[in-house]
Motif scaffolding. Structure first.
Motif, PDB file in Angstrom:
ATOM      1  N   LYS A 149       0.844  -1.201   0.000  1.00  0.00           N
ATOM      2  CA  LYS A 149       0.000   0.000   0.000  1.00  0.00           C
ATOM      3  C   LYS A 149       0.874   1.243   0.000  1.00  0.00           C
ATOM      4  N   LEU A 150       0.522   2.172  -0.873  1.00  0.00           N
ATOM      5  CA  LEU A 150       1.260   3.417  -0.986  1.00  0.00           C
ATOM      6  C   LEU A 150       0.331   4.574  -0.648  1.00  0.00           C
ATOM      7  N   ASP A 151       0.799   5.477   0.221  1.00  0.00           N
ATOM      8  CA  ASP A 151       0.065   6.705   0.518  1.00  0.00           C
ATOM      9  C   ASP A 151       0.852   7.871  -0.054  1.00  0.00           C
ATOM     10  N   ALA A 152       0.204   8.642  -0.940  1.00  0.00           N
ATOM     11  CA  ALA A 152       0.839   9.820  -1.540  1.00  0.00           C
ATOM     12  C   ALA A 152       0.151  11.070  -0.989  1.00  0.00           C
ATOM     13  N   GLU A 153       0.948  12.002  -0.519  1.00  0.00           N
ATOM     14  CA  GLU A 153       0.393  13.223   0.082  1.00  0.00           C
ATOM     15  C   GLU A 153      -0.148  14.152  -1.003  1.00  0.00           C
ATOM     16  N   VAL A 154      -1.365  14.599  -0.820  1.00  0.00           N
ATOM     17  CA  VAL A 154      -1.974  15.518  -1.778  1.00  0.00           C
ATOM     18  C   VAL A 154      -1.125  16.780  -1.928  1.00  0.00           C
ATOM     19  N   THR A 155      -0.595  17.284  -0.815  1.00  0.00           N
ATOM     20  CA  THR A 155       0.158  18.540  -0.854  1.00  0.00           C
ATOM     21  C   THR A 155       1.554  18.386  -1.460  1.00  0.00           C
ATOM     22  N   ALA A 156       1.980  17.155  -1.761  1.00  0.00           N
ATOM     23  CA  ALA A 156       3.305  16.951  -2.362  1.00  0.00           C
ATOM     24  C   ALA A 156       3.258  17.035  -3.889  1.00  0.00           C
ATOM     25  N   PHE A 157       2.080  17.249  -4.457  1.00  0.00           N
ATOM     26  CA  PHE A 157       1.960  17.458  -5.900  1.00  0.00           C
ATOM     27  C   PHE A 157       2.023  18.953  -6.187  1.00  0.00           C
TER      28      PHE A 157
END
Length: 197
Positions: free
Chosen positions: A76-84
């Motif tokens: 499972k991968l969690d990508a931060e919305v604010t890192a885009f």
């Protein structure tokens, strides 16, 4: 401007392995990996780039096999919305608000299964990954096609996948009383480099 590395990422763990039941693998995503989110409004095109290092929630991934299918757990991968970032502060702010990042700060991709469909080997080929993608709190199952190749112990996995914002109950942005409007379809382009131990 829905970020969805969806794509992300999860799609790899196909773990090329000489498949044996109940295997465990240590997966590391290398820094040269990238995720781009591309879209259009009625006036221009845009690209958001993920600017942090990608990491799995648990680097120890469990697999079992059935013919050319690999069943995966703990990937499972969690990508931060604010890192885009698009490079435009106003656009970034609008995108984050559209994604309701204060309530749902991450986009999650959980890999469940990989089906090897073409040129199967542990060196290169094409596969389909069944994933659960959660964006803005809405969870959906999807299938991603990706290509993989191996060089010097590193796997390169690439995928391009379209998503609909409305599928995730996200209303595409409208600005200037509707004169500028975001189109519903987004494309997620990913190149993930994996080291498997």
């Amino acid at each position: 401007m829905n970020t969805f590395p969806h794509q992300l990422l999860g799609i790899f763990f196909f773990l090329f392995v000489k498949i044996v039941d109940a295997q465990e693998y240590q997966l590391n995503i290398l820094p040269e990996s990238s995720i781009l989110l591309k879209g259009n409004s009625n006036v221009n095109k845009f690209t958001f780039t993920y600017e942090k290092s990608l990491k799995l929630g648990n680097s120890l991934v469990k697999t079992t096999s059935d013919k050319n299918t690999l069943h995966v757990k703990n990937a499972k991968l969690d990508a931060e919305v604010t890192a885009f970032s698009s490079g435009n502060n106003l656009m970034d702010r609008d995108y984050r608000n559209m994604m309701n990042y204060r309530v749902h700060p991450n986009i999650s991709i959980a890999l469940n299964q990989i089906n090897f469909v073409k040129n199967y080997s542990d060196v290169n080929g094409t596969a389909l990954a069944t994933v659960d993608i959660t964006i803005a709190g809405e969870k959906r199952s999807d299938t991603l096609q990706f290509n993989y190749s191996k060089l010097k112990g590193i796997y390169r996995c690439s995928s391009s996948h379209q998503i609909s914002l409305r599928d995730y109950k996200i209303k595409p942005l409208k600005k200037m009383m509707g004169l500028i409007s975001l189109k519903d379809q987004l494309t997620v382009d990913m190149i993930i480099y994996l080291k498997v131990d």
